[in-house]
Design a protein around this motif. Structure first.
Motif, mmCIF file in Angstrom:
data_model
loop_
_atom_site.group_PDB
_atom_site.id
_atom_site.type_symbol
_atom_site.label_atom_id
_atom_site.label_comp_id
_atom_site.label_asym_id
_atom_site.label_seq_id
_atom_site.Cartn_x
_atom_site.Cartn_y
_atom_site.Cartn_z
ATOM 1 N N TYR A 56 2.226 5.704 14.795
ATOM 2 C CA TYR A 56 1.277 6.948 14.605
ATOM 3 C C TYR A 56 1.487 7.840 13.256
ATOM 4 O O TYR A 56 2.524 7.643 12.846
ATOM 5 N N GLY A 57 0.517 8.476 12.861
ATOM 6 C CA GLY A 57 0.709 9.217 11.715
ATOM 7 C C GLY A 57 0.960 8.503 10.423
ATOM 8 O O GLY A 57 0.387 7.501 10.129
ATOM 9 N N ASP A 58 1.871 8.904 9.757
ATOM 10 C CA ASP A 58 2.305 8.343 8.368
ATOM 11 C C ASP A 58 3.129 6.988 8.790
ATOM 12 O O ASP A 58 4.351 6.899 8.248
ATOM 13 N N GLU A 60 4.795 6.336 11.599
ATOM 14 C CA GLU A 60 5.944 6.725 12.542
ATOM 15 C C GLU A 60 5.691 5.900 13.887
ATOM 16 O O GLU A 60 4.791 5.610 14.170
ATOM 17 N N ASP A 91 -3.425 -0.642 13.187
ATOM 18 C CA ASP A 91 -4.832 -0.527 12.999
ATOM 19 C C ASP A 91 -4.768 -0.679 11.504
ATOM 20 O O ASP A 91 -4.194 0.094 10.645
ATOM 21 N N SER A 92 -5.226 -1.979 11.144
ATOM 22 C CA SER A 92 -5.166 -2.357 9.790
ATOM 23 C C SER A 92 -5.960 -1.623 8.740
ATOM 24 O O SER A 92 -6.050 -1.594 7.676
ATOM 25 N N GLU A 93 -6.749 -0.419 9.358
ATOM 26 C CA GLU A 93 -7.406 0.647 8.307
ATOM 27 C C GLU A 93 -6.288 1.161 7.556
ATOM 28 O O GLU A 93 -6.587 1.488 6.454
ATOM 29 N N TYR A 94 -5.024 1.269 8.193
ATOM 30 C CA TYR A 94 -4.019 1.743 7.548
ATOM 31 C C TYR A 94 -3.071 0.784 7.200
ATOM 32 O O TYR A 94 -2.026 0.774 7.632
ATOM 33 N N GLU A 95 -3.391 -0.094 6.073
ATOM 34 C CA GLU A 95 -2.746 -1.231 5.871
ATOM 35 C C GLU A 95 -1.074 -0.925 5.410
ATOM 36 O O GLU A 95 -0.376 -1.586 5.613
ATOM 37 N N GLU A 96 -0.970 0.156 4.684
ATOM 38 C CA GLU A 96 0.469 0.288 4.098
ATOM 39 C C GLU A 96 1.646 0.512 5.022
ATOM 40 O O GLU A 96 2.680 0.650 5.069
ATOM 41 N N THR A 97 1.064 1.242 6.274
ATOM 42 C CA THR A 97 2.182 1.556 7.657
ATOM 43 C C THR A 97 1.660 0.751 8.840
ATOM 44 O O THR A 97 2.111 0.914 9.840
ATOM 45 N N ALA A 125 -5.946 -2.624 16.078
ATOM 46 C CA ALA A 125 -7.284 -2.198 16.646
ATOM 47 C C ALA A 125 -8.573 -2.304 15.930
ATOM 48 O O ALA A 125 -9.644 -1.972 16.406
ATOM 49 N N SER A 126 -8.524 -2.511 14.798
ATOM 50 C CA SER A 126 -9.741 -2.777 13.753
ATOM 51 C C SER A 126 -10.160 -4.256 13.783
ATOM 52 O O SER A 126 -10.780 -4.747 13.269
ATOM 53 N N GLY B 52 -10.994 1.447 15.156
ATOM 54 C CA GLY B 52 -9.866 1.504 15.618
ATOM 55 C C GLY B 52 -9.340 2.854 16.591
ATOM 56 O O GLY B 52 -8.926 2.630 17.426
ATOM 57 N N VAL B 195 -2.196 9.788 5.333
ATOM 58 C CA VAL B 195 -2.503 8.229 5.420
ATOM 59 C C VAL B 195 -3.937 8.336 5.324
ATOM 60 O O VAL B 195 -4.661 7.358 4.839
ATOM 61 N N ARG B 198 -4.383 8.019 1.607
ATOM 62 C CA ARG B 198 -4.204 6.844 0.718
ATOM 63 C C ARG B 198 -5.453 5.939 1.053
ATOM 64 O O ARG B 198 -5.604 4.791 0.167
ATOM 65 N N GLU B 199 -6.168 6.032 2.108
ATOM 66 C CA GLU B 199 -7.157 5.078 2.391
ATOM 67 C C GLU B 199 -8.229 5.144 1.165
ATOM 68 O O GLU B 199 -8.859 4.360 1.000
ATOM 69 N N LYS B 202 -8.660 2.501 -1.508
ATOM 70 C CA LYS B 202 -9.000 1.285 -1.189
ATOM 71 C C LYS B 202 -10.550 1.250 -1.659
ATOM 72 O O LYS B 202 -11.126 0.324 -1.742
ATOM 73 N N LYS B 219 4.694 14.613 0.993
ATOM 74 C CA LYS B 219 4.123 13.366 1.150
ATOM 75 C C LYS B 219 2.345 13.635 0.567
ATOM 76 O O LYS B 219 1.747 12.553 -0.019
#
Lengths: 152, 382
Positions: A56-58, A60, A91-97, A125-126, B52, B195, B198-199, B202, B219
């Motif tokens: 969740y979040g960044d 975490e 959720d791969s929408e947020y790929e960095e985390t 989830a995506s 998602g 977050v 950062r999206e 892309k 951050k």
């Protein structure tokens, strides 16, 4: 062999999956516990721990897993002889985390000397898959691997 | 068995039902909604390219499909049923009505054509029945520094290809050339989630520059600095972040021509979208969500219009625990739904039709008229 399914959740998705896994493994002795209620001192060698957690979040851990993280860091328990497996939800929408939560649990458990069974599996989830379609085969494989090691 | 009516089938109402069903399996729960479709802001607020995030719906489907919770759609409180009648007919009533109106800037020019509130815009883009999509021009100013503003900017910047996997066929900003997002606070005090920022890195058709972030830590600032200079080859759109900018007035005679800020800066614009929060009265209740005996409030209706899905889950669980303790044991009141109510089966027909109608690369094509939704929801009635 007892199977303890632990979950870390923020929105309830991991909790639902943990309950689904328990129902799927209904020919075993299972329990479902929120990580927020798990004391690191309570890990038992004869039990297989299946840990399901989101991110969740960044990048975490989700809210319900954070007290567990803090307790592990504070207690520094020796978990050698403890067997666990991790299923991460992300959720791969947020790929960095993506799936950092599952990674973090793996780090915490391995760092305390516990033995991981199987590979850490992650759900997206995506993506197109239902979480349980990945989680049930994962749980079955881990249980099969654990049975010779943990059979009392 | 005792009965509970929950008004509103958004995340707060559904989480309250979920927690209540777990704590008191003996209770019969009906969730009312003004629309014939459930899930409120999960369907109509969460961005169409964040499928998602909408996955929590799978939890709520269980309520209706396995746990015996009744969905009573197409029921407007005050028109089709009164609060008094619900309180007479149910042992407990929970207000989970959620969203309010867009907060207004309170400056001159705000009512010019071309100025829109984020709530109205996102409802339209999410296919709220009857909501008319606002005209979006070439130069857009988005006022606000929260995640709603980032959702707006991202959707305006995306190409049709970048909407792959969403439930929106065409992104709303096909004619947009220039987007400026402004906030009153300095960058380090902006409410964006890193977050979400950062999206934006892309984006394939939008160059990004970030001004006014020379100082500050954290951050959010790091994420902004990383975005600065994002320049995909051949990008046709440009996005600029500006901070420390307080709007003074919206310029224009018959339509928006720009935004003037208190420092004298003028940003030309033909479209202005405000995303500075939501407005509206909260239910007058105590810290546990009790409005009056047998009447409760949860979610945005209790705490005001802020906070994420998980925060509202925690809130709903707390209110449900209180209700579970207050409810009588034994037979209780029977509960009811007015004749106009449509059921969960009606939603299932809508859901199936929307999925079937989805074009290539989309997960659904929403039905955007009330008549269209009702025709399916009532189909099969005799």
């Amino acid at each position: 062999m007892q199977i303890a399914i632990l979950y870390g959740t923020e929105t309830g998705n991991a909790e639902m999956l943990a309950e689904d896994i328990a129902a799927h493994l209904d020919d075993h002795d299972t329990s479902v516990t929120n990580l927020s209620d798990m004391d690191p001192a309570d890990f038992t060698a004869g039990t297989l721990y299946l840990i399901v957690t989101s991110t969740y979040g960044d990048g975490e851990l989700p809210a319900s897993a954070k007290p567990f993280e803090e307790a592990m860091q504070a207690a520094g328990p020796d978990l050698s002889g403890i067997h666990f497996a991790v299923f991460g939800m992300g959720d791969s929408e947020y790929e960095e985390t993506f799936n950092f939560g599952g990674k973090r649990i793996e780090e915490l458990m391995k760092g305390a000397g516990a033995t991981m069974l199987g590979a850490r599996v992650t759900h997206d989830a995506s993506g197109a898959d239902m979480a349980e379609d990945l989680a049930f085969p994962w749980a079955e494989a881990v249980v099969a691997e654990a049975e010779p090691a943990l059979a009392a | 068995m005792p009965s509970v009516a929950i008004i509103g089938s958004g995340p707060s109402g559904c989480y309250a039902a979920q927690a209540l069903a777990k704590a008191r399996p003996d209770v019969s729960i009906t969730i009312f909604d003004a629309l014939p479709v459930p899930y409120g802001l999960i369907r109509y607020g969460v961005a169409p390219d964040h499928q998602g995030t909408k996955a929590v719906i799978r939890q709520f489907e269980r309520l209706f499909e396995r746990q015996g919770v009744r969905f009573a759609g197409n029921v407007t409180l005050g028109r089709d049923v009164t609060l008094e009648a619900l309180r007479d007919g149910f042992d407990a009533v929970v207000l989970a009505t959620g969203l309010h109106d867009d907060l207004r800037l309170g400056i001159a020019g705000e009512d010019l054509p071309g100025v829109h509130g984020s709530g109205a815009v996102t409802r339209a883009w999410n296919g709220w029945p009857g909501a008319e999509a606002p005209a979006i021009g070439r130069r857009v100013v988005v006022i606000g520094n929260g995640n709603v503003a980032v959702d707006l900017v991202r959707l305006l910047a995306k190409t049709p290809e970048e909407m792959e996997g969403s439930d929106l066929v065409l992104p709303p900003g096909t004619g947009v050339q220039e987007i400026t997002i402004t906030g009153r606070s300095p960058a380090e005090a902006a409410k964006f989630d890193p977050v979400m920022l950062r999206e934006l890195g892309k984006l394939t058709d939008c160059a990004i520059s970030v001004q006014d972030v020379s100082s500050g830590e954290g951050k959010t600032v790091e994420a902004l600095q990383a975005l600065d200079g994002h320049a995909p080859e051949g990008a046709r759109k440009r996005l600029t972040f500006r901070f420390g900018m307080t709007p003074a007035r919206i310029l224009g005679q018959t339509a928006v021509e720009g935004v003037e800020f208190t420092d004298g800066t003028v940003i030309p614009a033909d479209t202005v979208v405000t995303a500075i929060g939501f407005d509206g009265a909260r239910a007058a209740c105590d810290a546990e969500g009790v409005v009056a005996p047998g009447l409760y409030a949860t979610g945005w209706c209790r705490r005001g219009p802020r906070g994420t899905i998980p925060e509202n889950r925690a809130d709903a669980m707390a209110v449900a625990a209180r209700i579970a303790a207050d409810l009588p044991e034994g037979p209780g009141k029977p509960g009811f739904a007015p004749d106009c109510a449509t059921g969960y089966d009606g939603w299932q027909r809508i859901d199936a039709a929307e999925r079937t109608a989805a074009p290539e690369g989309r997960v659904r094509a929403k039905i955007t008229t009330l008549a269209g939704l009702l025709a399916l929801a009532k189909d099969g009635e005799t």
